[in-house]
Scaffold this active site. Structure first.
Site, PDB file in Angstrom:
ATOM      1  N   GLU A 113       0.850  -1.188   0.000  1.00 57.10           N
ATOM      2  CA  GLU A 113       0.000   0.000   0.000  1.00 57.10           C
ATOM      3  C   GLU A 113       0.892   1.247   0.000  1.00 57.10           C
ATOM      4  OE1 GLU A 113      -3.129   1.166  -0.262  1.00 57.10           O
ATOM      5  OE2 GLU A 113      -2.282   3.118   0.247  1.00 57.10           O
TER       6      GLU A 113
ATOM      7  N   THR B 291     -10.083   5.787  -1.728  1.00 55.99           N
ATOM      8  CA  THR B 291     -11.536   5.930  -1.897  1.00 55.99           C
ATOM      9  C   THR B 291     -12.292   5.268  -0.746  1.00 55.99           C
ATOM     10  OG1 THR B 291     -11.291   5.994  -4.290  1.00 55.99           O
ATOM     11  CG2 THR B 291     -13.448   5.346  -3.458  1.00 55.99           C
TER      12      THR B 291
ATOM     13  N   HIS C  64     -25.270  -2.153  -0.073  1.00 52.30           N
ATOM     14  CA  HIS C  64     -26.330  -2.188  -1.092  1.00 52.30           C
ATOM     15  C   HIS C  64     -26.879  -3.594  -1.280  1.00 52.30           C
ATOM     16  CE1 HIS C  64     -25.477   1.859  -2.582  1.00 52.30           C
ATOM     17  NE2 HIS C  64     -24.203   1.564  -2.711  1.00 52.30           N
TER      18      HIS C  64
ATOM     19  N   ARG D 204     -14.711   8.314  -7.064  1.00 47.23           N
ATOM     20  CA  ARG D 204     -15.041   7.008  -7.638  1.00 47.23           C
ATOM     21  C   ARG D 204     -14.121   6.763  -8.836  1.00 47.23           C
ATOM     22  NH1 ARG D 204     -19.204  10.487  -7.365  1.00 47.23           N
ATOM     23  NH2 ARG D 204     -21.095  10.053  -6.186  1.00 47.23           N
TER      24      ARG D 204
ATOM     25  N   CYS E 251     -16.996  18.806  17.681  1.00 49.67           N
ATOM     26  CA  CYS E 251     -15.954  19.846  17.826  1.00 49.67           C
ATOM     27  C   CYS E 251     -14.751  19.566  16.942  1.00 49.67           C
ATOM     28  CB  CYS E 251     -15.560  20.016  19.287  1.00 49.67           C
ATOM     29  SG  CYS E 251     -14.247  18.927  19.850  1.00 49.67           S
TER      30      CYS E 251
ATOM     31  N   CYS F 100     -10.674  17.652  22.390  1.00 47.47           N
ATOM     32  CA  CYS F 100      -9.857  16.492  22.773  1.00 47.47           C
ATOM     33  C   CYS F 100      -8.544  16.406  22.012  1.00 47.47           C
ATOM     34  CB  CYS F 100     -10.640  15.200  22.552  1.00 47.47           C
ATOM     35  SG  CYS F 100     -10.962  14.880  20.801  1.00 47.47           S
TER      36      CYS F 100
END
Ligand SMILES: Cc1cc2nc3c(=O)[nH]c(=O)nc-3n(C[C@H](O)[C@H](O)[C@H](O)COP(=O)(O)OP(=O)(O)OC[C@H]3O[C@@H](n4cnc5c(N)ncnc54)[C@H](O)[C@@H]3O)c2cc1C
Length: 469
Positions: free
Chosen positions: A46, A55, A64, A325, A451, A456
Site C-alpha cells: 500500500e 476511496t 447495497h 469514484r 468539535c 480532545c
C-alpha cells in the site's frame, strides 16, 4: 506467528512471494484476506501509511442490495453475493451494520412512472422484497420528508455499515493469518519475467510469482506497466456533508432519488455513528488527488437536501468530505485475468466496492487459479472481534463489564464521540495499528465529532505521540 506489518526500510529479501496484491483499499484487503485462507506467501503493498486510506475511507457507507444494478453484469452478481457475505461477516466480527431500509422517492409524475420499472429491475436482479408505496404510506414511514412526494419504492434490506472497520477487519485477519502488509510502499515500476514479476517500489524491489492490481484510482496506470491499455480511470468526485447527531431523529431510512442516466443522485442517509449524511455530488475531474470540498458543491447539496428533508438544513454540519469514484466509461467492473502474465486486474470498482468487496475477493482468487496459481487446501482464518464504533449496540463507555475489568474503558478522552482511553490505547497497539491521527480517528472516532478535535485534540495527540515507536 508474529504478524508482519512494515512501514520503513527494505522489503524482506529471499524467495519471491506467491502472490502480491497492490492496493490496501477495501478491495485489496478483501482479496488478501481471501488468499490468507490458503498456504501461500502473500504480500499486500500500500502506497500510503494506512489501509483504507484512498476511496475506501470516503464513501456513503451503504451496504447495497444491488436492486438497481445492471442485470446480468459482473457488478450485479458480485454486489448481490457481496452483500450477503458482508452482512454475515459483519455479524460475526462486530462490524457495525444497521438495516434501516431505503426509500426511492418519486417527486413528480415522471419519476413515479419509473418506479414499477425499478421494481421489475430489482426482481431481475434476484431481489424480491422491494415494493411500491403510495404517498400516504411514504409519509407514514418518513414524516419529516419534504412536501410533494408522490410515492416510493421501498427496499427494506438496504443497510448502513461502518466503512472504516470493514477494511480494517479484512487486513487484521489477513495479517494474523500470515499475509505481509507493507505500508508506505508505492509500486513505481513492474518488470515481468517468465516466472516472477519484479516490482520496483519506494522501499526497494519486491519479487512475486502472481500479481493482483487493486490500485483503485491508479489501476489503469499499474495495468499499463504490464502493457495493457484497455481503460482509463476518471476520478468522479462525490462531496458529502455530515450533519450533527441532533439531526438523526429526522430520518429513519436511506432516502434515495429515482436514479437518472447521470447516476444514483443525492441521498440522505443515517450513519452507524448516529449522524446524517447528505450527498454525494458527481463531478468528473482530471486530478486523482482532488478531494476538496467546494462552495458550489455544498450549495448544490443544500438545495437538494432542502427538498428531501427541509429540517435537516437547520441542523449543524459536523464535517464535509469528498471521495473519488474510479469511473472508466463502462457501467461495470473491469476485472480481467491475464494468464500469460500470472496477473489479474481489478479495475473500475466504482460506487459499490464496499458492498461487493468479499465477493470480489473470492472471484479474483478464482481467476488467479485460472492463471495457474495452485491454492492448496483452505484453512480456517483466525477469528476476530472488531472494536464497536456503532451506536446500535453498546459502546465501551456504556459497558460496566468492560469498565470493571479495565477502568481505561470508563475514562472518556473524546467527549463528542464518547471515545475512551482504552479504545485509543487498543487502536495504537492493534495488529494493524493506527500510525496517524486520521488513522486513529477511523479506528476509534476520536476527533471526529461535533468539535472536530478542538477539545480532545491535544489529549489524543499526546496519547498518539507517547505510543509512537
Ligand atoms: C462518494 C462515494 C460514495 C460511495 N458510496 C458507496 C456505498 O455507499 N457503498 C459501496 O458499497 N460503495 C460505495 N462507494 C464505492 C467504494 O467506496 C469503492 O468502490 C471502494 O472504496 C473502492 O475500493 P478500492 O480498494 O478499489 O480503492 P481504494 O480504496 O482507493 O484503494 C486503492 C489503494 O491502492 C493504493 N495504491 C494506488 N496506487 C498504488 C501504487 N502504485 N502502489 C501501492 N499502492 C497503491 C492507494 O493508496 C489506495 O489505498 C462510494 C464511493 C464514493 C467515492
Amino acid at each position: 506467528m508474529t504478524p508482519t506489518v512494515t512501514r520503513a526500510g527494505e522489503l524482506p529479501d529471499g524467495d519471491p512471494y506467491d502472490v502480491t496484491v497492490i492496493g490496501g483499499g477495501v478491495v485489496g484487503t478483501a482479496i488478501a484476506r481471501e488468499l490468507a485462507k490458503y498456504p501461500l506467501r502473500t504480500a499486500l503493498v500500500e502506497a500510503s501509511d494506512d489501509i483504507g486510506n484512498g476511496t475506501s475511507k470516503a464513501n456513503t457507507a451503504i451496504l447495497h442490495t444491488g436492486f438497481d444494478a445492471v442485470p446480468g453484469s459482473l457488478e450485479a452478481g458480485l454486489v448481490r453475493e457481496g452483500q450477503r457475505l458482508l452482512a454475515e461477516y459483519a455479524a460475526g466480527t462486530g462490524i457495525p451494520v444497521e438495516r434501516v431500509g431505503a426509500l426511492l422517492v418519486a417527486w413528480d409524475d415522471e419519476q413515479r412512472a419509473v418506479l414499477p420499472a425499478l421494481l421489475a429491475k430489482a426482481e431481475r436482479n434476484g431481489y424480491h422484497a422491494a415494493r411500491l408505496l403510495d404517498a400516504d404510506e411514504l409519509y407514514d414511514r418518513e414524516p419529516r420528508l419534504g412536501p410533494g412526494a408522490l410515492g416510493a419504492l421501498e427496499v427494506p434490506d438496504e443497510s448502513v455499515i461502518c466503512p472504516w472497520t470493514t477494511p480494517l477487519a479484512y487486513a487484521t485477519q489477513a495479517v494474523l493469518a500470515g499475509v505481509h502488509l507493507h505500508l508506505d510502499c508505492r509500486v513505481l515500476h513492474i518488470d515481468t519475467g517468465p516466472d516472477t514479476h519484479t516490482l520496483t517500489t519506494s522501499r526497494g524491489p519486491l519479487r512475486t510469482r502472481y500479481l493482483v492490481n487493486a490500485a483503485g484510482l491508479y489501476a489503469d496506470e499499474i495495468d499499463r506497466h504490464l502493457g495493457h491499455d484497455t481503460f482509463t480511470v476518471t476520478p468522479r468526485r462525490g462531496q458529502l456533508m455530515v450533519f450533527d447527531k441532533l439531526a438523526r431523529d429526522l430520518v429513519r431510512h436511506i432516502l434515495l432519488p429515482v436514479p437518472t442516466s447521470a447516476g444514483k443522485g443525492v441521498l440522505v442517509a443515517p450513519t452507524v455513528f448516529g449522524n446524517v449524511l447528505l450527498g454525494p455530488t458527481s463531478e468528473d475531474l482530471g486530478d486523482k488527488s482532488d478531494t476538496a470540498s467546494t462552495a458550489d458543491g455544498l450549495h448544490f447539496l443544500r438545495e437538494k437536501g432542502r427538498r428531501i428533508l427541509p429540517e435537516l438544513l437547520d441542523e449543524e454540519v459536523t464535517a464535509v468530505y469528498a471521495g473519488l469514484r474510479a469511473a472508466t466509461g463502462q457501467e461495470d467492473y473491469r476485472i480481467q485475468d491475464h494468464p500469460d502474465q500470472r496477473y489479474v486486474t481489478v479495475g473500475g470498482i466504482r460506487s459499490t466496492g464496499l458492498t461487493a468487496s468479499l465477493a470480489i475477493g473470492a472471484h479474483v482468487t478464482g481467476l488467479l487459479t485460472r492463471t495457474g496459481l495452485e491454492l492448496g487446501t483452505a484453512r480456517e482464518l483466525p477469528g476476530i472481534t472488531m472494536p464497536n464504533l456503532g451506536e446500535a449496540s453498546p459502546r465501551p463507555y456504556l459497558r460496566a463489564d468492560l469498565i470493571d475489568r479495565d477502568p481505561a474503558y470508563g475514562t472518556i478522552v473524546c467527549h463528542c464521540e464518547r471515545v475512551t482511553l482504552g479504545e485509543i490505547r487498543d487502536a495504537l497497539n492493534a495488529t494493524v495499528p493506527a500510525r496517524s491521527l486520521d488513522g486513529l480517528r477511523r479506528r476509534t472516532r476520536a476527533r471526529g465529532g461535533r468539535c472536530q478535535g478542538f477539545s480532545c485534540g491535544p489529549a489524543v495527540r499526546a496519547l498518539f505521540e507517547e505510543a509512537r515507536p
